[in-house]
Design a protein around this motif. Structure first.
Motif, PDB file in Angstrom:
ATOM      1  N   GLU A 161       0.821  -1.209   0.000  1.00 51.92           N
ATOM      2  CA  GLU A 161       0.000   0.000   0.000  1.00 51.92           C
ATOM      3  C   GLU A 161       0.857   1.262   0.000  1.00 51.92           C
ATOM      4  OE1 GLU A 161      -3.029   0.051   2.984  1.00 51.92           O
ATOM      5  OE2 GLU A 161      -3.566  -2.044   2.657  1.00 51.92           O
ATOM      6  N   SER A 162       0.323   2.317  -0.568  1.00 49.48           N
ATOM      7  CA  SER A 162       1.025   3.603  -0.567  1.00 49.48           C
ATOM      8  C   SER A 162       0.951   4.204   0.828  1.00 49.48           C
ATOM      9  CB  SER A 162       0.392   4.554  -1.569  1.00 49.48           C
ATOM     10  OG  SER A 162      -0.860   4.984  -1.073  1.00 49.48           O
ATOM     11  N   GLU A 193      -0.240   7.013   1.635  1.00 45.37           N
ATOM     12  CA  GLU A 193      -1.562   7.615   1.822  1.00 45.37           C
ATOM     13  C   GLU A 193      -2.574   6.560   2.258  1.00 45.37           C
ATOM     14  OE1 GLU A 193      -2.794  10.684   2.086  1.00 45.37           O
ATOM     15  OE2 GLU A 193      -0.686  11.237   2.031  1.00 45.37           O
ATOM     16  N   GLN A 194      -2.493   5.377   1.658  1.00 46.06           N
ATOM     17  CA  GLN A 194      -3.415   4.286   2.028  1.00 46.06           C
ATOM     18  C   GLN A 194      -3.177   3.829   3.469  1.00 46.06           C
ATOM     19  OE1 GLN A 194      -2.321   1.922  -1.487  1.00 46.06           O
ATOM     20  NE2 GLN A 194      -4.515   1.578  -1.851  1.00 46.06           N
ATOM     21  N   LEU A 195      -1.900   3.713   3.844  1.00 48.59           N
ATOM     22  CA  LEU A 195      -1.581   3.294   5.212  1.00 48.59           C
ATOM     23  C   LEU A 195      -2.062   4.331   6.216  1.00 48.59           C
ATOM     24  CD1 LEU A 195       2.052   1.895   4.699  1.00 48.59           C
ATOM     25  CD2 LEU A 195      -0.059   0.587   5.014  1.00 48.59           C
ATOM     26  N   LYS A 196      -1.821   5.599   5.884  1.00 44.82           N
ATOM     27  CA  LYS A 196      -2.260   6.691   6.753  1.00 44.82           C
ATOM     28  C   LYS A 196      -3.786   6.665   6.927  1.00 44.82           C
ATOM     29  CE  LYS A 196      -2.786  11.654   6.689  1.00 44.82           C
ATOM     30  NZ  LYS A 196      -2.550  12.937   6.037  1.00 44.82           N
ATOM     31  N   THR A 209       2.417   4.597  10.531  1.00 47.05           N
ATOM     32  CA  THR A 209       2.611   4.315   9.113  1.00 47.05           C
ATOM     33  C   THR A 209       3.985   3.690   8.862  1.00 47.05           C
ATOM     34  OG1 THR A 209       1.135   6.148   8.564  1.00 47.05           O
ATOM     35  CG2 THR A 209       2.545   5.353   6.811  1.00 47.05           C
ATOM     36  N   LEU A 210       4.988   4.171   9.590  1.00 42.49           N
ATOM     37  CA  LEU A 210       6.331   3.570   9.486  1.00 42.49           C
ATOM     38  C   LEU A 210       6.297   2.103   9.924  1.00 42.49           C
ATOM     39  CD1 LEU A 210       9.072   6.028  10.858  1.00 42.49           C
ATOM     40  CD2 LEU A 210       9.229   4.661   8.772  1.00 42.49           C
ATOM     41  N   THR A 211       5.556   1.820  10.985  1.00 38.20           N
ATOM     42  CA  THR A 211       5.449   0.427  11.445  1.00 38.20           C
ATOM     43  C   THR A 211       4.778  -0.425  10.370  1.00 38.20           C
ATOM     44  OG1 THR A 211       5.164   1.224  13.721  1.00 38.20           O
ATOM     45  CG2 THR A 211       4.599  -1.079  13.286  1.00 38.20           C
ATOM     46  N   LEU A 212       3.645   0.055   9.865  1.00 40.63           N
ATOM     47  CA  LEU A 212       2.885  -0.741   8.889  1.00 40.63           C
ATOM     48  C   LEU A 212       3.666  -0.917   7.584  1.00 40.63           C
ATOM     49  CD1 LEU A 212      -0.713   0.728   9.492  1.00 40.63           C
ATOM     50  CD2 LEU A 212       0.222  -1.452  10.312  1.00 40.63           C
ATOM     51  N   ALA A 213       4.356   0.120   7.148  1.00 44.25           N
ATOM     52  CA  ALA A 213       5.172  -0.002   5.925  1.00 44.25           C
ATOM     53  C   ALA A 213       6.261  -1.053   6.126  1.00 44.25           C
ATOM     54  CB  ALA A 213       5.777   1.350   5.565  1.00 44.25           C
ATOM     55  N   SER A 244      13.111  -5.311  -1.097  1.00 42.47           N
ATOM     56  CA  SER A 244      13.132  -3.905  -1.482  1.00 42.47           C
ATOM     57  C   SER A 244      12.658  -3.037  -0.326  1.00 42.47           C
ATOM     58  CB  SER A 244      12.216  -3.662  -2.681  1.00 42.47           C
ATOM     59  OG  SER A 244      11.962  -2.272  -2.796  1.00 42.47           O
ATOM     60  N   PHE A 245      13.452  -2.061   0.019  1.00 43.04           N
ATOM     61  CA  PHE A 245      13.058  -1.082   1.038  1.00 43.04           C
ATOM     62  C   PHE A 245      12.717   0.263   0.415  1.00 43.04           C
ATOM     63  CE2 PHE A 245      13.615  -3.046   5.204  1.00 43.04           C
ATOM     64  CZ  PHE A 245      14.140  -4.273   4.809  1.00 43.04           C
ATOM     65  N   ALA A 246      12.249   0.204  -0.859  1.00 42.06           N
ATOM     66  CA  ALA A 246      11.903   1.430  -1.588  1.00 42.06           C
ATOM     67  C   ALA A 246      10.801   2.214  -0.876  1.00 42.06           C
ATOM     68  CB  ALA A 246      11.465   1.085  -3.009  1.00 42.06           C
ATOM     69  N   ALA A 247       9.947   1.515  -0.110  1.00 38.60           N
ATOM     70  CA  ALA A 247       8.871   2.217   0.612  1.00 38.60           C
ATOM     71  C   ALA A 247       9.433   3.281   1.551  1.00 38.60           C
ATOM     72  CB  ALA A 247       8.016   1.217   1.386  1.00 38.60           C
ATOM     73  N   TYR A 248      10.656   3.063   2.044  1.00 38.30           N
ATOM     74  CA  TYR A 248      11.256   4.059   2.942  1.00 38.30           C
ATOM     75  C   TYR A 248      11.581   5.357   2.209  1.00 38.30           C
ATOM     76  CZ  TYR A 248      11.858   0.718   6.831  1.00 38.30           C
ATOM     77  OH  TYR A 248      11.661  -0.171   7.862  1.00 38.30           O
ATOM     78  N   ASP A 249      11.747   5.275   0.846  1.00 39.32           N
ATOM     79  CA  ASP A 249      12.034   6.507   0.078  1.00 39.32           C
ATOM     80  C   ASP A 249      10.954   7.557   0.304  1.00 39.32           C
ATOM     81  OD1 ASP A 249      14.299   5.338  -0.950  1.00 39.32           O
ATOM     82  OD2 ASP A 249      13.391   4.769  -2.869  1.00 39.32           O
TER      83      ASP A 249
END
Lengths: 291, 291
Positions: A3-4, A6-9, A47-51, A278-283
């Motif tokens: 999820e993006s 925004e979706q997690l938030k 959101t950081l936790t869920l990502a 991939s940890f691209a979500a952290y970008d």
């Protein structure tokens, strides 16, 4: 499918909206807690936790969302108490009157106490394994408690009006802001049961990210506007608070921010290499810092 | 061999004396937390837990003492925040200046926040089984949180100056004082892994004991002296607080106290019958109420 942000938030906000009132048994207290929790905000910490859970292929079950969202309760308590007349005495938060301006300092103190305590309830009142719940509660307590965030706040009060060294200021920031952001990332590793070497890198990413976040917050108090920030700016200098720009100037603070971001990116790269994921979500989280 | 109340109390105080400072990482914060925690007090809540563990033949290991003593941290936080200028605005506690009179309201708020958070750390930062730690943290959060003690405080603030019914006042007292004393007894059952039927009776004893305790506290505010109580008396009436003697008179309140004690004794007898163990240790706690 990941999820993006925004979706997690949106998940976090929706969970808070639906569940917060269920665990409060007094109407003014509920109104006061909801006022601050549902006032908006980036929902950065849960959101950081869920990502992080998603990066490791974990499922975002209702239990996981509950445990992660506990951190937003705890973060909101820290804002309410921080704004109190006896502390920073702020009138404005997220573009609206602070909790005590709306409900009085007594009820605001209780709303903060209630949110802090409820955070530990949400971390343990779910169907996750007991070992996981117990570890989450312990790490959350250590991050938020008198050797973590509360110590940072005490150091902030004590240091106001005295000039700290860069080392002292970094230590203060690590406690006051870093510890909770470090926990946010670490919690994702706990929930997906990562080995110690991975947990260490997650903690490193969270810790560096947290330092960057506080330096950026200091900078925005100098170069931001009240309208954009939703809170009064320029008050750190007015109140003789110790800040990075106060100690190093804007350029010096920006350099320190870049260094903290470099360390976060190094940890991100090391995580990719170690886990093959991939940890691209952290970008997206790192993109927060726009100068 | 079962320890006396005085011995159990000494254990709790000694544990606090030796361990509290280890988990605080800022000197003024540590001084403020220690000031209130080590100011004396009956250590009633952790002593109730430890006595219950002993009744069931449990060993008072360091881990058990740590988990039980967490409740004293939490209780002390509630006193510090309750005394704050924004709340009851009290100057005197246990015969000495209240925390905020000594350290200022900002540091006193943080000392309370630190103690509340540290309570959850002590409950989980020990070698007890994870299921036990997770259950203790959950029950503690429910008892102390926004459907328990904090709700009772909010109800107290909201009800001040309005006349509550007896049912409303009893509900307020159950939340404000009863929930934590109920937890104190229940925790002993959790630590010794008692079956549900026993836990229910333990909760019943704790709950009735807690109600008796609050009625007695109300009565002492009317008939006690500042010297004997170590805090200002007569203030409930002066502040138009809702109390049992205020609502029912001294005699009516004494009758309610006797009823609550009867219920506690009934639960005590039922526990003996169900488990075949002696609950004589509870007699010492019931002897607290001298009229």
């Amino acid at each position: 499918m990941v999820e993006s942000l925004e979706q997690l938030k949106a998940r976090v906000t929706s969970y808070l909206d639906t569940h917060l009132a269920n665990d409060v048994d007094q109407s003014t207290l509920a109104a006061s807690m909801q006022y601050s929790v549902l006032a908006g905000g980036k929902r950065l910490r849960p959101t950081l936790t869920l990502a992080t859970v998603e990066i490791f292929g974990g499922e975002l079950t209702e239990d996981v969302v509950r445990a992660a969202t506990a951190l937003e309760l705890l973060h909101t308590y820290s804002l309410i108490h921080d704004d109190l007349p006896a502390m920073d005495n702020d009138d404005l938060r997220r573009g609206a009157p602070t909790n005590h301006r709306k409900f009085g300092a007594g009820m605001a103190t209780l709303a903060g106490d209630g949110l802090l305590t409820l955070a530990f309830q949400w971390v343990t009142d779910n169907q996750l394994p007991a070992t996981m719940k117990s570890q989450l509660a312990l790490e959350l307590a250590k991050a938020a408690g008198p050797a973590g965030m509360v110590a940072g706040q005490a150091r902030d009060i004590e240091g106001t009006g005295r000039r700290l060294t860069l080392d002292q200021l970094r230590y203060l920031h690590r406690q006051k802001t870093g510890a909770l952001l470090r926990y946010a990332v670490l919690a994702g590793g706990i929930i997906t049961v990562q080995p110690a070497a991975v947990q260490r890198l997650l903690a490193q990413f969270g810790s560096s990210y947290g330092l960057a976040f506080q330096i950026y917050d200091d900078l925005m108090d100098v170069v931001g506007t009240t309208t954009a920030m939703g809170k009064r700016v320029g008050k750190d200098a007015a109140e003789h608070k110790n800040t990075y720009p106060g100690l190093l100037g804007v350029t010096g603070a920006e350099e320190q921010l870049q260094q903290a971001l470099e360390r976060a990116k190094n940890a991100q790269a090391a995580l990719s290499q170690l886990t093959g994921r991939s940890f691209a979500a952290y970008d997206d989280f790192l993109a927060y810092f726009k100068l």
